[in-house]
Structures are given as structure tokens and as C-alpha cells.
Design an enzyme around this catalytic site. Structure first.
Site, PDB file in Angstrom:
ATOM      1  N   CYS A   2       0.844  -1.209   0.000  1.00 45.10           N
ATOM      2  CA  CYS A   2       0.000   0.000   0.000  1.00 45.10           C
ATOM      3  C   CYS A   2       0.873   1.250   0.000  1.00 45.10           C
ATOM      4  CB  CYS A   2      -0.862   0.017   1.260  1.00 45.10           C
ATOM      5  SG  CYS A   2      -1.783  -1.487   1.490  1.00 45.10           S
ATOM      6  N   ARG A  27       4.755   0.197  -6.273  1.00 45.43           N
ATOM      7  CA  ARG A  27       4.793  -0.656  -5.069  1.00 45.43           C
ATOM      8  C   ARG A  27       3.804  -1.807  -5.174  1.00 45.43           C
ATOM      9  NH1 ARG A  27       6.680   2.344  -0.444  1.00 45.43           N
ATOM     10  NH2 ARG A  27       5.281   1.137   0.844  1.00 45.43           N
ATOM     11  N   TRP A  79      -3.036  -2.593  -1.430  1.00 46.64           N
ATOM     12  CA  TRP A  79      -2.681  -3.958  -1.859  1.00 46.64           C
ATOM     13  C   TRP A  79      -3.406  -4.851  -0.873  1.00 46.64           C
ATOM     14  CZ3 TRP A  79       0.809  -7.998  -0.054  1.00 46.64           C
ATOM     15  CH2 TRP A  79       1.135  -8.926  -1.046  1.00 46.64           C
ATOM     16  N   ASN A 105      -1.675   2.074   6.156  1.00 49.78           N
ATOM     17  CA  ASN A 105      -0.802   0.966   5.709  1.00 49.78           C
ATOM     18  C   ASN A 105      -0.513   0.135   6.941  1.00 49.78           C
ATOM     19  OD1 ASN A 105      -0.706   2.058   3.177  1.00 49.78           O
ATOM     20  ND2 ASN A 105       1.452   2.665   3.244  1.00 49.78           N
ATOM     21  N   GLY A 106      -0.381  -1.194   6.739  1.00 48.84           N
ATOM     22  CA  GLY A 106      -0.025  -2.059   7.864  1.00 48.84           C
ATOM     23  C   GLY A 106      -1.176  -3.004   8.193  1.00 48.84           C
ATOM     24  N   GLU A 488      19.387 -16.539  -8.152  1.00 40.33           N
ATOM     25  CA  GLU A 488      18.909 -15.189  -8.461  1.00 40.33           C
ATOM     26  C   GLU A 488      18.416 -15.104  -9.903  1.00 40.33           C
ATOM     27  OE1 GLU A 488      17.946 -12.766  -6.947  1.00 40.33           O
ATOM     28  OE2 GLU A 488      17.932 -11.158  -8.422  1.00 40.33           O
ATOM     29  N   LYS A 492      14.589 -14.037 -11.002  1.00 40.61           N
ATOM     30  CA  LYS A 492      14.298 -12.959 -11.954  1.00 40.61           C
ATOM     31  C   LYS A 492      13.360 -13.463 -13.050  1.00 40.61           C
ATOM     32  CE  LYS A 492      15.224  -9.815 -10.309  1.00 40.61           C
ATOM     33  NZ  LYS A 492      15.536 -10.311  -9.038  1.00 40.61           N
ATOM     34  N   GLU A 495       9.750 -14.320 -11.734  1.00 37.67           N
ATOM     35  CA  GLU A 495       8.894 -13.253 -11.195  1.00 37.67           C
ATOM     36  C   GLU A 495       8.430 -12.269 -12.263  1.00 37.67           C
ATOM     37  OE1 GLU A 495      10.424 -10.431  -8.362  1.00 37.67           O
ATOM     38  OE2 GLU A 495      12.459 -10.681  -9.099  1.00 37.67           O
ATOM     39  N   HIS A 511      20.225 -35.633  -7.545  1.00 33.81           N
ATOM     40  CA  HIS A 511      19.486 -36.041  -6.329  1.00 33.81           C
ATOM     41  C   HIS A 511      17.989 -35.827  -6.493  1.00 33.81           C
ATOM     42  CE1 HIS A 511      23.246 -36.681  -4.229  1.00 33.81           C
ATOM     43  NE2 HIS A 511      23.657 -35.535  -4.736  1.00 33.81           N
ATOM     44  N   LYS A 610       6.628  -4.288  -4.444  1.00 38.79           N
ATOM     45  CA  LYS A 610       8.033  -3.897  -4.359  1.00 38.79           C
ATOM     46  C   LYS A 610       8.584  -4.098  -2.954  1.00 38.79           C
ATOM     47  CE  LYS A 610      12.002  -2.400  -5.564  1.00 38.79           C
ATOM     48  NZ  LYS A 610      12.869  -3.354  -6.309  1.00 38.79           N
TER      49      LYS A 610
HETATM   50  C1  AGP Z   1      13.267  -9.576  -5.991  1.00 43.77           C
HETATM   51  O1  AGP Z   1      13.303  -9.223  -7.361  1.00 43.77           O
HETATM   52  C2  AGP Z   1      11.932  -9.319  -5.341  1.00 43.77           C
HETATM   53  N1  AGP Z   1      11.431  -8.052  -5.640  1.00 43.77           N
HETATM   54  C3  AGP Z   1      11.913  -9.697  -3.879  1.00 43.77           C
HETATM   55  O2  AGP Z   1      12.407 -11.014  -3.777  1.00 43.77           O
HETATM   56  C4  AGP Z   1      12.745  -8.801  -2.934  1.00 43.77           C
HETATM   57  O3  AGP Z   1      14.118  -8.999  -3.162  1.00 43.77           O
HETATM   58  C5  AGP Z   1      12.418  -9.227  -1.496  1.00 43.77           C
HETATM   59  O4  AGP Z   1      11.052  -8.990  -1.270  1.00 43.77           O
HETATM   60  C6  AGP Z   1      13.248  -8.489  -0.446  1.00 43.77           C
HETATM   61  O5  AGP Z   1      13.017  -7.124  -0.549  1.00 43.77           O
HETATM   62  P1  AGP Z   1      13.998  -6.138   0.261  1.00 43.77           P
HETATM   63  O6  AGP Z   1      15.358  -6.285  -0.330  1.00 43.77           O
HETATM   64  O7  AGP Z   1      13.414  -4.769   0.041  1.00 43.77           O
HETATM   65  O8  AGP Z   1      13.971  -6.551   1.699  1.00 43.77           O
END
Ligand code: AGP
Length: 615
Positions: A2, A27, A79, A105-106, A488, A492, A495, A511, A610
Site C-alpha cells: 500500500c 509498489r 494492496w 498501511n499495515g 537469483e 528474476k 517473477e 538427487h 516492491k
Molecule cells: C526480488 O526481485 C523481489 N522483488 C523480492 O524477492 C525482494 O528482493 C524481497 O522482497 C526483499 O526485498 P527487500 O530487499 O526490500 O527486503
């Protein structure tokens, strides 16, 4: 997550609120709304979907209404956490009396009990949200003193909040408060902007106040911030800080997506991480922000790192660096695991929280758990003034500039670069020699140019990406420093392109995962000329024997691997830690081009936010 923006000043509020909501879109959200205070009348509009839908409503509903002239208001992108993304559940929420409008928010953990109490007093609710409960709780406690009502209500709340609210009895006033969800106050000329994220207010002012947990601020139209006090109504003073970037750096700058811009910004971002931080004479990193003597450093006997998602993968490289360069036992924890599994934290343990946003709920909770266990807790964050940055005793800012795209790119590479510098600094307090330190400093300094060289491969990477864009599965395999890079790279791709991509340690294939290999499952094997390459070649043969198409990342000029695959992404020659960064950049580009070719919403992928500020 949010987003909040609120305004009180001399200009038409709705324009500033809508523009601010657009800045908060990255966000992630599913509905939005705004309230403007027209003299002492609350006008609220809400809409499901994109902010443009709300903007349309404002134009249709307030075409010739005084509401459009109103000069104070609050707004929100939601959100969904409690209740579906519907107009009823969208913020702002209004209390039963129609006098109070609030955005939040929260998560309020005890909202059900509070709601039952209010219902027993005759309150009616139109939404499923915890935020509407808070709005009516304030209303119930309101007796001509809105500040007092807010304080009393927040004392009864369990959980987290970042709020802004207006009351029609006091149209010249705006109130905001926070606990566990960021609120920043932008100080303008006869105007004040409140937001949950600097990017929503930086075009109006760079003078900001970051509220701390349990702070409540009351703002008057002409005087601005009139008071900041805590939940016990004790006056607190908060310093005014200067935002160190401008709106331009948060814009797309001519790129099609924020993600592509942020990938190409990495040479500068990486430079920012070591500018003024290396001492080439001594072969060490300065990192004066840590304010640490070598005596203090040599007391550290273990490094414990926790993070989520991409930051977790950067943490894994950090673990290798601390062990390889500083002989420091280290381990990496999922923040969500660390916070609940009653971790063992010994004396002289250094706990490192790694978070781009500095607001990730699980990482923040892990910070608090580590502090409870007596650890020294430091933060590696990108967002200045973020909660984790302010709740950790020491820390290092990444200075990567705002990362708008949900997919984390420059945050990862700058986190890795900062971790490498920490390992260098620590290593020079242990067994790392001056000459080894000087060499590592030189490798660090060469990284921006090597990334620029890597970025020149974009067209070749795009060609390979287009060749494999229609596969719905993909393996990434790596060893040593390339193992976290494989994880990683897979994250990428999954997502932003929604391909089922998984990263594995190459040795893990036999395995179990190798059972999945067949023609329809391509494998991206990180066969760079670093430790582990000889074994990877064997793994590549295993994959090819199962008819899986193979894409390689390989070190430029490495003839040995040429025959292994038709599709090779050539990586500039570099030492292992730098090769890990360069290969990550290549995989960022690969996933970007696949996602664009698949028509995906690259910057705001479905279901993602985000910053994950809720559990
Ligand atoms: C990665 O591309 C994602 N957006 C997500 O995994 C992100 O890295 C994770 O939520 C951690 O966020 P932060 O680094 O702001 O704590």
C-alpha cells in the site's frame, strides 16, 4: 504494498494526490482512493484497479464541484490484505459520523476484537478491513480533540500502522502517525506533503522528516508541522533531512521499463557503492559509516546474515566472501525462519540485515529478534531513513538510487559489492595481506567498466532470450559463487515472465531434479571460468544426455566450452566475486527480454509488490 500520500497547503489537493498515487504505483496495488476536505466537508472517491480509474472518477464526479478546489486531502493505493480488492475495501475510510477520513498501511492484529466492541456500541461497517475499524475507533474516542482521540486509539491497536487522517471539524489540520510502516513528512513552502515513500513527494521538497515508530505528527496548513509527539504524548524532536536524489532519477529516463533503466544504471550504482570507500595504499575498505576500530572488528567471531528474496541471494555471496576473505564463520538465514525458530546467537556475533527497501516485514522482525538475543545488528539498505536502516545500530547505505521496478536488479549487485567491501575490511584485520587487499580493491574498481562491457552483449542476450521465450520451464545451475547467481537468475525469470524457473546447485541435479529434464526443459548452466567449472561441464553433459537444450554463461575467450552449446552468453573475464556480478547482469537482461517478448508487465508483475511490508 500500500501507498499513502496526503497534502495540506495552498494548491488543489486532488492534483497532487493523484500525481503522488502514480508515483506509488510501482509498489503494487489493486485499488485506490482519495479524500479532499472542501472547507469542512469530506469528499471521498475510490476505485478498483489502476489509479487512472480513480482519476477518471474525479474528473467525472467533481467536474464543477468545489471539491476540485479543495487544498487538503489524503489518498491511498491498497494492496489487499483484509478483504478483496473492492471499492468498499479501498481507502480512505470514513467513520460512521462522516467526520473522519483515514488511510492506513499495515495490519491491525486485534481489529476483530475492536470491531466487535464498536459494533456493540452500534457502529456499522461497510468493509472487511482493519483500517475502517481504526477509523471508527478514533471516532468513538473523539471528543472535540482529534489528536487525543488518535493517541488513545493507537494505544489500543496491536500491530502495525502508517496512517494519515483528516477531520471535518478541523479542516486546517492533517494528522499522521506510524508504527512499523514508513511515514515521511515533506516540508514545503506553506504546504506539507505526507507520504509512505519519498518518491511521492520528492518533486515538491527535499526537506523531509522520517517519523519513528510510535510518532504522531500534527500539521497545520500555514505553519506546517506544529508538533511531533509519541504515544505517551511526550514531545519528540526529529531532525530535518535532505533527500539525496531527485525525481529525474526515479523516472524511466527514456527506457521502456524501469527494470531496463535500473539494469543499465548498474555501472553508476556500483561506482556509488565504493566511491570514497577504498584505500588502495592499505588495500582495504574504509566504510567510515560503520565507525568501527580494528579492535572491534577482530572481536566479531561469526557473521549471521538474514534477508528475503533477491537480498537473500546476495547474502549467500556475502557468506562466501566473509569466509574466503576474512576466515569468518558465516551463515545465511531466511529472515522469516530466523524470526520464529529461536535462533542461537552467541557473544560477538554480528547480525546483518540486508534489505533494499528497508521495510520488509520478515527482515525487520528478524532484526528485532537478533537484537533481543543480544547481537550487534547492522543494516545494508538502499532506502535512506527506512525502518531497518533506523532500527539497526550501524549500517551501510547502498546508494544505488531509487529502485522502482518490482524486480530487484541494481540492489542485488550493490548489496554484493558492499558485502565484498566489508569482507575486505574485515579480512585486512585478519589474514588478508596488503597485496591481496590491493588486488581486491583493483577488482572492485574495475567492476563498473566490466559491467559496461557486459551490457554491450545485450543484443546477443536478447537473441537467445527470443529463442527460448516460449518454454514454460527452465533450470538454472551453478556451483560456488555461481550457485547464488543461479538462484537469483531463476527468481528474476520466474517473477517477471511467469515461467516456472528453478535454480539448483549443479551437484543437486542427480538427487532428484534431473528427473524433470527433457527437450521442453532448457538448462542455463553457469560455466564461467571460476572454481567449479570443470564439474559444471560434467553436469552440462548430463543435461544434454536428457535432451535438454543448454544455454551457457562462459568466460570470454574460453575455447573449452564452445562445443558444449550453440547458445553461449559470453561474460568478460573477471575474478570470481566480480564474475558473479557480471553473470547476474547477463541473467537480468535475459529474463527482461523473455518477459517483454511474452508481453508481461515487467515493472509490476502480477501478485508482487516492491516491498513486502506484511507477513
Ligand atoms: C526480488 O526481485 C523481489 N522483488 C523480492 O524477492 C525482494 O528482493 C524481497 O522482497 C526483499 O526485498 P527487500 O530487499 O526490500 O527486503
Amino acid at each position: 504494498m500500500c501507498g499513502i500520500i496526503a497534502y495540506i497547503g495552498q494548491k488543489p489537493a486532488h492534483e497532487i494526490l493523484i500525481r503522488g498515487l502514480h508515483r506509488l504505483e510501482y509498489r503494487g496495488y489493486d485499488s485506490s482512493g482519495l479524500t479532499v476536505m472542501d472547507k469542512n466537508k469530506i469528499n471521498t472517491l475510490r476505485a478498483v484497479g489502476k489509479v487512472d480509474n480513480l482519476s477518471e472518477k474525479v474528473n467525472d464526479s467533481w467536474e464543477s464541484k468545489p471539491a476540485k478546489e479543495a487544498t487538503s486531502g489524503i489518498a491511498h493505493t491498497r494492496w489487499a490484505t483484509h478483504g478483496l480488492p473492492t471499492e468498499e475495501n479501498a481507502h480512505p475510510h470514513t467513520d460512521n459520523s462522516g467526520k473522519i477520513s483515514l488511510v492506513h498501511n499495515g495490519i491491525i492484529e486485534n481489529y476483530q476484537q475492536l470491531r466487535s466492541k464498536l459494533e456493540s456500541k452500534g457502529y456499522k461497517f461497510y468493509s472487511e478491513t482493519d483500517s475502517e475499524v481504526l477509523c471508527n475507533l478514533i471516532s468513538e474516542l473523539y471528543n472535540e480533540d482529534i489528536e487525543e482521540a488518535v493517541v488513545q486509539a493507537l494505544k489500543m491497536v496491536e500491530g502495525t500502522y502508517g496512517i494519515a487522517l483528516v477531520c471535518s471539524d478541523e479542516p486546517e489540520r492533517l494528522i499522521a502517525a506510524r508504527r512499523g510502516s514508513p511515514i515521511i513528512i515533506g516540508l514545503g513552502e506553506k504546504e506539507t506533503i505526507v507520504a509512505s515513500d519519498v518518491s511521492a513527494l520528492v518533486q515538491y521538497t527535499k526537506q523531509v522528516i522520517y517519523l519513528n515508530d510510535n510518532d504522531i505528527v500534527t500539521i497545520n496548513r500555514d505553519e506546517g508541522v506544529t508538533e511531533i509527539f509519541d504515544i505517551t504524548k511526550t514531545h519528540v524532536s526529529r531532525e530535518v533531512e535532505e533527500v539525496d536524489w531527485d525525481l529525474g532519477s526515479a523516472e524511466k529516463g527514456g527506457y521502456e521499463h524501469y527494470m531496463l533503466k535500473e539494469i543499465f544504471e548498474q555501472p553508476e550504482a556500483i561506482t556509488n557503492t565504493f566511491r570514497g570507500r577504498l584505500n588502495l595504499d592499505e588495500g582495504t575498505a574504509i566504510l567510515s559509516g560503520l565507525n568501527l576500530t580494528p579492535k572491534k572488528i577482530v572481536e566479531i567471531n561469526r557473521v549471521l546474515i538474514f534477508a528475503c528474496g533477491t537480498s537473500l541471494h546476495a547474502s549467500m555471496l556475502g557468506q562466501y566472501f566473509f569466509e574466503d576473505y576474512a576466515q569468518l564463520p558465516s551463515n545465511v538465514n531466511h529472515a522469516a525462519e530466523f524470526r520464529y525458530r529461536n535462533p542461537i546467537v552467541e557473544k560477538h556475533t554480528l547480525a546483518l540485515a540486508i534489505s533494499q527497501s528497508g521495510e520488509t516485514a520478515d527482515t525487520l522482525a528478524a532484526v528485532r529478534e537478533a537484537k533481543r538475543k543480544g547481537a550487534d545488528v547492522w543494516g545494508l539498505c538502499n532506502v535512506v531513513g527506512s525502518t531497518i536502516a533506523r532500527e539497526t545500530e550501524r549500517g551501510i547505505y547502498l546508494h544505488a538510487g531509487p529502485e522502482i521496478s518490482v524486480a530487484s536488479t541494481k540492489a542485488f549487485t550493490t548489496q554484493v559489492m558492499v558485502l565484498l567491501q566489508m569482507a575486505l575490511k574485515f579480512g585486512r584485520c585478519h589474514r588478508l595481506s596488503r597485496s591481496e587487499g590491493v588486488k581486491l580493491c583493483q577488482h572492485i574498481e574495475s567492476t563498473p567498466e566490466l559491467i559496461r562491457e557486459m551490457l554491450k552483449e545485450a543484443e546477443n542476450i536478447k537473441k537467445i532470450a527470443l529463442k527460448y521465450k516460449d518454454y514454460d520451464n527452465c533450470f538454472y545451475i551453478g556451483r560456488g559463487y555461481m550457485y547464488p547467481v543461479a538462484l537469483e537468475g531463476a527468481l528474476k525469470l520466474k517473477e517477471i515472465s511467469y515461467i516456472h524457473a528453478e535454480g539448483y546447485h549443479a551437484a543437486e541435479l542427480k538427487h532428484g531434479p534431473i528427473a524433470l529434464l527433457e527437450e521442453s526443459v532448457p538448462v542455463i548452466a553457469l560455466a564461467n571460468d571460476v572454481d567449479g567449472k570443470d564439474k559444471i561441464i560434467g553436469n552440462v553433459e548430463e543435461c544434454k544426455a536428457r535432451k535438454s537444450p543448454v544455454i551457457l554463461t562462459a568466460t570470454k575467450g574460453d575455447e573449452e566450452v564452445k562445443s558444449l552449446s550453440d547458445d553461449i552468453i559470453w561474460i568478460p573475464e573477471a575474478s570470481a566475486p566480480i564474475a558473479a556480478i557480471l553473470t547476474t547482469v547477463a541473467l537480468q537482461l535475459y529474463s527482461y527480454y523473455v518477459a517483454v517478448a511474452r508481453g508481461c508487465d515487467v515493472d509490476q508483475p502480477r501478485n508482487l509488490a516492491k516491498s513486502v511490508t506484511v507477513e
